[in-house]
Scaffold this motif. Structure first.
Motif, PDB file in Angstrom:
ATOM      1  N   UNK A  18       0.841  -1.137  -0.255  1.00 42.61           N
ATOM      2  CA  UNK A  18       0.062  -0.087   0.316  1.00 42.61           C
ATOM      3  C   UNK A  18       0.585   0.673   0.018  1.00 42.61           C
ATOM      4  N   UNK A  19       2.290   1.478   0.528  1.00 38.66           N
ATOM      5  CA  UNK A  19       3.072   2.648   1.274  1.00 38.66           C
ATOM      6  C   UNK A  19       3.163   2.818  -0.378  1.00 38.66           C
ATOM      7  N   UNK A  42      13.080   6.440   3.624  1.00 35.00           N
ATOM      8  CA  UNK A  42      11.738   7.105   4.487  1.00 35.00           C
ATOM      9  C   UNK A  42      10.901   6.533   4.566  1.00 35.00           C
ATOM     10  N   UNK A  43       9.859   6.767   5.713  1.00 36.60           N
ATOM     11  CA  UNK A  43       8.359   6.164   5.647  1.00 36.60           C
ATOM     12  C   UNK A  43       8.976   4.533   6.392  1.00 36.60           C
ATOM     13  N   UNK A  78       8.403   0.302  12.198  1.00 38.44           N
ATOM     14  CA  UNK A  78       8.522   1.087  12.378  1.00 38.44           C
ATOM     15  C   UNK A  78       8.269   2.152  11.495  1.00 38.44           C
ATOM     16  N   UNK A  79       9.068   3.606  11.455  1.00 41.01           N
ATOM     17  CA  UNK A  79      10.056   4.286  10.478  1.00 41.01           C
ATOM     18  C   UNK A  79      10.304   5.150  10.632  1.00 41.01           C
ATOM     19  N   UNK A 211      21.818 -12.786  10.932  1.00 47.88           N
ATOM     20  CA  UNK A 211      21.747 -12.558   8.871  1.00 47.88           C
ATOM     21  C   UNK A 211      19.801 -12.230   9.401  1.00 47.88           C
ATOM     22  N   UNK A 212      19.706 -10.413   7.938  1.00 45.01           N
ATOM     23  CA  UNK A 212      18.871 -10.108   8.133  1.00 45.01           C
ATOM     24  C   UNK A 212      18.028 -10.041   7.249  1.00 45.01           C
ATOM     25  N   UNK A 213      16.581  -9.427   7.129  1.00 48.23           N
ATOM     26  CA  UNK A 213      16.300  -8.611   6.039  1.00 48.23           C
ATOM     27  C   UNK A 213      16.202  -7.196   6.463  1.00 48.23           C
ATOM     28  N   UNK A 214      15.984  -6.345   5.192  1.00 53.84           N
ATOM     29  CA  UNK A 214      15.164  -5.252   5.741  1.00 53.84           C
ATOM     30  C   UNK A 214      14.486  -4.102   5.280  1.00 53.84           C
ATOM     31  N   UNK A 215      13.310  -4.628   4.731  1.00 52.80           N
ATOM     32  CA  UNK A 215      13.163  -3.074   4.104  1.00 52.80           C
ATOM     33  C   UNK A 215      12.946  -1.491   4.232  1.00 52.80           C
ATOM     34  N   UNK A 216      13.513  -0.868   3.552  1.00 51.99           N
ATOM     35  CA  UNK A 216      13.856   0.436   4.245  1.00 51.99           C
ATOM     36  C   UNK A 216      13.210   1.651   4.168  1.00 51.99           C
TER      37      UNK A 216
END
Length: 216
Positions: A18-19, A42-43, A78-79, A211-216
């Protein structure tokens, strides 16, 4: 606690989609660094990690247990407050499992889990390197699994204050998707009732390389 993790896993992909649609695509629109190295900071952000580490305890008399090999599991959502600083609600846990034996032989396993739950800040010192820290709720949970298929979980889990300290390095990124390696330390501080109106302080420490995943 497990219901909360499952809910986050189900909701996060929809929120991210949606973002993306509301913004008409990703920031910049003209390449990965169209707005500099922080273009995607951002966001919304969310992340998940899995790792290997250890757990040990210490009491008020200075007695320290052996370090037990442990598994780690973490999640956060979070954001970004600024391009270099994000605030998330973070769940971080380490757990170890040991065999239970009686006079006949093995009868099952006993799993101890140390959990951190609370707000955590993530500061990106460079576009690749970050450090983080938070203070929140400490929970110690125990579950016994018997060989006959039955389980027994602790009902009144000890709780207290926990810290979350970590540092990591991003090893790959494509648009808002990124992978990283990190080190995380989560000490928890508890009060344990000893009876006769007395109590003692217990520190339950967990650490992991993950080991990680991040949505920036």
């Amino acid at each position: 606690m497990k219901k909360l993790i499952c809910l986050l896993v189900l909701l996060v992909p929809g929120i991210a989609s949606a973002q993306y649609r509301r913004g008409g695509g990703y920031a910049g629109g003209g390449g990965e660094y169209a707005e500099g190295p922080w273009a995607f900071h951002n966001g919304l952000t969310f992340e998940g990690n899995i790792g290997l580490g250890g757990m040990w305890s210490r009491d008020t008399t200075g007695n320290t247990s052996d370090t037990r090999p442990s598994l780690g599991l973490d999640a956060g959502i979070g954001g970004f407050i600024t391009p270099q600083l994000a605030l998330t609600l973070r769940f971080a846990s380490v757990n170890y499992t040991q065999d239970i034996n009686d006079s006949i032989g093995p009868i099952g396993t006993d799993t101890i889990e140390a959990i951190f739950l609370g707000p955590s800040l993530q500061y990106w010192a460079t576009p690749q390197f970050f450090v983080g820290g938070g203070i929140g709720y400490a929970i110690a949970h125990e579950q016994v699994s018997f060989d006959n298929g039955s389980t027994l979980s602790s009902q009144n889990d000890p709780t207290g204050l926990a810290l979350d300290l970590r540092a990591g390095f991003m090893i790959w990124r494509q648009f808002r998707n990124s992978l990283n390696l990190s080190f995380e330390y989560t000490p928890g501080f508890y009060k344990q009732d000893r009876g006769n109106g007395t109590s003692e302080s217990i520190q339950l420490n967990g650490f992991q390389v993950s080991f990680g995943y991040q949505f920036l």
